[in-house]
Design a protein around this motif. Structure first.
Motif, PDB file in Angstrom:
ATOM      1  N   SER A 221       0.737  -1.268  -0.069  1.00 40.39           N
ATOM      2  CA  SER A 221       0.176   0.029  -0.066  1.00 40.39           C
ATOM      3  C   SER A 221       0.733   1.249  -0.071  1.00 40.39           C
ATOM      4  N   GLY A 222       1.863   1.211  -0.852  1.00 40.62           N
ATOM      5  CA  GLY A 222       2.793   2.695  -0.794  1.00 40.62           C
ATOM      6  C   GLY A 222       4.062   2.461  -1.725  1.00 40.62           C
ATOM      7  N   PRO A 223       5.001   3.527  -1.934  1.00 35.35           N
ATOM      8  CA  PRO A 223       5.910   3.503  -2.390  1.00 35.35           C
ATOM      9  C   PRO A 223       6.986   2.259  -1.799  1.00 35.35           C
ATOM     10  N   GLY A 224       7.836   1.866  -2.832  1.00 35.16           N
ATOM     11  CA  GLY A 224       8.809   1.100  -2.197  1.00 35.16           C
ATOM     12  C   GLY A 224       9.011  -0.294  -3.211  1.00 35.16           C
ATOM     13  N   GLU A 225      10.077  -0.831  -2.958  1.00 36.21           N
ATOM     14  CA  GLU A 225      10.630  -2.084  -3.790  1.00 36.21           C
ATOM     15  C   GLU A 225       9.927  -3.226  -2.981  1.00 36.21           C
TER      16      GLU A 225
ATOM     17  N   ARG B 241       5.668 -13.375  -3.651  1.00 31.59           N
ATOM     18  CA  ARG B 241       5.375 -14.499  -4.439  1.00 31.59           C
ATOM     19  C   ARG B 241       6.026 -14.701  -5.650  1.00 31.59           C
ATOM     20  N   GLY B 242       7.342 -14.081  -5.659  1.00 32.01           N
ATOM     21  CA  GLY B 242       8.155 -14.409  -6.930  1.00 32.01           C
ATOM     22  C   GLY B 242       8.029 -13.105  -7.808  1.00 32.01           C
ATOM     23  N   LEU B 243       7.303 -12.297  -7.620  1.00 35.07           N
ATOM     24  CA  LEU B 243       7.125 -11.066  -8.554  1.00 35.07           C
ATOM     25  C   LEU B 243       8.054  -9.897  -7.792  1.00 35.07           C
ATOM     26  N   GLN B 244       8.516  -9.350  -8.905  1.00 31.63           N
ATOM     27  CA  GLN B 244       9.564  -8.030  -8.584  1.00 31.63           C
ATOM     28  C   GLN B 244       8.307  -6.599  -8.753  1.00 31.63           C
ATOM     29  N   ILE B 245       8.214  -5.956  -7.553  1.00 30.20           N
ATOM     30  CA  ILE B 245       7.043  -5.032  -7.537  1.00 30.20           C
ATOM     31  C   ILE B 245       7.788  -3.559  -7.177  1.00 30.20           C
ATOM     32  N   SER B 246       7.575  -2.439  -7.807  1.00 31.97           N
ATOM     33  CA  SER B 246       7.991  -1.039  -7.733  1.00 31.97           C
ATOM     34  C   SER B 246       6.844  -0.207  -7.442  1.00 31.97           C
ATOM     35  N   GLY B 247       6.981   0.394  -6.298  1.00 28.73           N
ATOM     36  CA  GLY B 247       6.009   1.597  -6.140  1.00 28.73           C
ATOM     37  C   GLY B 247       6.535   3.028  -6.091  1.00 28.73           C
ATOM     38  N   THR B 248       6.018   3.785  -7.308  1.00 25.00           N
ATOM     39  CA  THR B 248       6.594   4.900  -7.402  1.00 25.00           C
ATOM     40  C   THR B 248       5.776   6.143  -6.798  1.00 25.00           C
ATOM     41  N   PRO B 249       6.017   7.151  -6.005  1.00 24.15           N
ATOM     42  CA  PRO B 249       5.295   8.198  -5.440  1.00 24.15           C
ATOM     43  C   PRO B 249       4.726   9.139  -6.642  1.00 24.15           C
ATOM     44  N   SER B 250       3.396   9.458  -6.533  1.00 27.28           N
ATOM     45  CA  SER B 250       3.107  10.434  -7.750  1.00 27.28           C
ATOM     46  C   SER B 250       2.046  11.512  -6.879  1.00 27.28           C
ATOM     47  N   PHE B 251       1.382  12.258  -7.667  1.00 25.27           N
ATOM     48  CA  PHE B 251       0.182  13.018  -7.087  1.00 25.27           C
ATOM     49  C   PHE B 251      -1.166  12.896  -7.699  1.00 25.27           C
ATOM     50  N   HIS B 252      -2.018  12.930  -6.506  1.00 21.38           N
ATOM     51  CA  HIS B 252      -3.659  12.833  -6.911  1.00 21.38           C
ATOM     52  C   HIS B 252      -4.155  13.841  -7.447  1.00 21.38           C
TER      53      HIS B 252
ATOM     54  N   ASN C 199      -1.089  18.904  -2.754  1.00 26.28           N
ATOM     55  CA  ASN C 199      -1.648  19.460  -1.767  1.00 26.28           C
ATOM     56  C   ASN C 199      -3.170  19.419  -1.444  1.00 26.28           C
ATOM     57  N   LYS C 200      -3.700  19.140  -2.582  1.00 22.74           N
ATOM     58  CA  LYS C 200      -5.478  19.104  -2.595  1.00 22.74           C
ATOM     59  C   LYS C 200      -5.904  17.835  -2.176  1.00 22.74           C
ATOM     60  N   ARG C 201      -5.345  16.502  -2.807  1.00 23.57           N
ATOM     61  CA  ARG C 201      -5.736  15.386  -2.718  1.00 23.57           C
ATOM     62  C   ARG C 201      -4.962  14.392  -2.350  1.00 23.57           C
ATOM     63  N   GLY C 202      -3.514  14.530  -1.992  1.00 24.37           N
ATOM     64  CA  GLY C 202      -2.669  13.760  -1.409  1.00 24.37           C
ATOM     65  C   GLY C 202      -1.872  13.013  -2.516  1.00 24.37           C
ATOM     66  N   LEU C 203      -1.251  11.977  -2.090  1.00 25.03           N
ATOM     67  CA  LEU C 203      -0.123  11.090  -2.806  1.00 25.03           C
ATOM     68  C   LEU C 203      -1.184   9.865  -3.422  1.00 25.03           C
ATOM     69  N   ASN C 204      -0.555   9.662  -4.497  1.00 23.58           N
ATOM     70  CA  ASN C 204      -0.811   8.312  -5.253  1.00 23.58           C
ATOM     71  C   ASN C 204       0.329   7.527  -5.343  1.00 23.58           C
ATOM     72  N   THR C 205       0.193   6.088  -5.542  1.00 26.96           N
ATOM     73  CA  THR C 205       1.329   5.364  -6.054  1.00 26.96           C
ATOM     74  C   THR C 205       1.089   4.623  -7.274  1.00 26.96           C
ATOM     75  N   ILE C 206       2.083   4.749  -8.245  1.00 31.23           N
ATOM     76  CA  ILE C 206       2.276   4.147  -9.466  1.00 31.23           C
ATOM     77  C   ILE C 206       2.836   2.913  -9.198  1.00 31.23           C
ATOM     78  N   TYR C 207       2.336   1.666  -9.617  1.00 31.42           N
ATOM     79  CA  TYR C 207       2.998   0.379  -9.417  1.00 31.42           C
ATOM     80  C   TYR C 207       3.449  -0.337 -10.811  1.00 31.42           C
ATOM     81  N   THR C 208       4.595  -0.837 -10.793  1.00 29.29           N
ATOM     82  CA  THR C 208       5.205  -1.561 -11.941  1.00 29.29           C
ATOM     83  C   THR C 208       5.347  -2.887 -11.449  1.00 29.29           C
ATOM     84  N   VAL C 209       5.064  -3.890 -12.281  1.00 29.88           N
ATOM     85  CA  VAL C 209       5.195  -5.581 -11.959  1.00 29.88           C
ATOM     86  C   VAL C 209       5.502  -6.209 -13.047  1.00 29.88           C
TER      87      VAL C 209
END
Length: 216
Positions: A64-68, A72-83, A89-99
């Motif tokens: 549920s957030g940015p990180g590496e 279950r054998g999957l490589q997942i990356s979470g990159t911070p972005s904006f909502h 500043n208005k709606r907070g942060l969003n996470t972009i996921y690559t799998v």
């Protein structure tokens, strides 16, 4: 790989016996959580429509957030972005996921609200095979800005999400408005996408519209 759309930004991705879920809604939202079991569940935004991490049956690995992550054998990356267009500043942060699954690189943009992606975010995504992109406007990308992001990322396949679904509480621009922006005509929605690495387009970007499986 089999991809099924559950409305808003919720998807089920199946690879053999492994199931990954993006953004299932929680029981506190106005949408019914899906009932399929999952091995890995990702949430791009801490909002009832996207954070139903614990609603799915089984004992999934929760993200549920940015990180590496390795799950279950999957490589997942979470990159911070904006909502929103105001640096969160208005709606907070969003996470972009690559799998990476079956040697196919997936990118789920979550509740991305701005087309202004910095170079670091683009680099973190890498070369994307399948891009899941919001296009309904209001608090996410509208069709015009969604088209800009697609042209920036240049995925092999793009799957629109978070567009208006008739007779539901999911409002916003219709998917046809994004298709018009992309100059696409005559695309019929599919129940699900079944694809292998060798079946990815060699040139250009293919648009796939999935018929949402949603309980009204």
């Amino acid at each position: 790989m089999v991809i099924t759309y559950y409305g808003l930004s919720c998807f089920k991705i199946e690879s053999g016996k492994l199931t990954l879920a993006f953004d299932p809604p929680s029981k506190d939202s106005d949408l019914k959580p899906p009932r399929f079991s999952a091995d890995v569940v990702l949430s791009s935004l801490n909002h009832p429509r996207h954070n139903g991490l614990r609603e799915l049956p089984g004992e999934p690995f929760l993200i549920s957030g940015p990180g590496e992550y390795e799950a279950r054998g999957l490589q997942i990356s979470g990159t911070p972005s904006f909502h929103d267009k105001e640096s969160g500043n208005k709606r907070g942060l969003n996470t972009i996921y690559t799998v990476v699954m079956e040697d196919i690189r997936l990118c789920h943009l979550g509740d991305l609200g701005t087309a202004e992606l910095d170079a670091e975010a683009i680099e973190a995504m890498g070369e994307i095979d399948i891009l899941f992109i919001p296009s309904g406007g209001e608090d996410v990308l509208d069709p015009e800005n969604a088209a800009k992001v697609i042209n920036l990322i240049e995925p092999k396949i793009v799957i629109p999400m978070q567009y208006a679904i008739s007779k539901s509480s999911i409002k916003g621009a219709k998917v046809d408005e994004l298709l018009d922006e992309l100059g696409e005509k005559g695309i019929k929605s599919e129940e699900k996408l079944t694809i292998k690495r060798k079946e990815l387009p060699e040139d250009g970007t293919k648009v796939v519209v999935l018929e949402p499986v949603i309980s009204l």
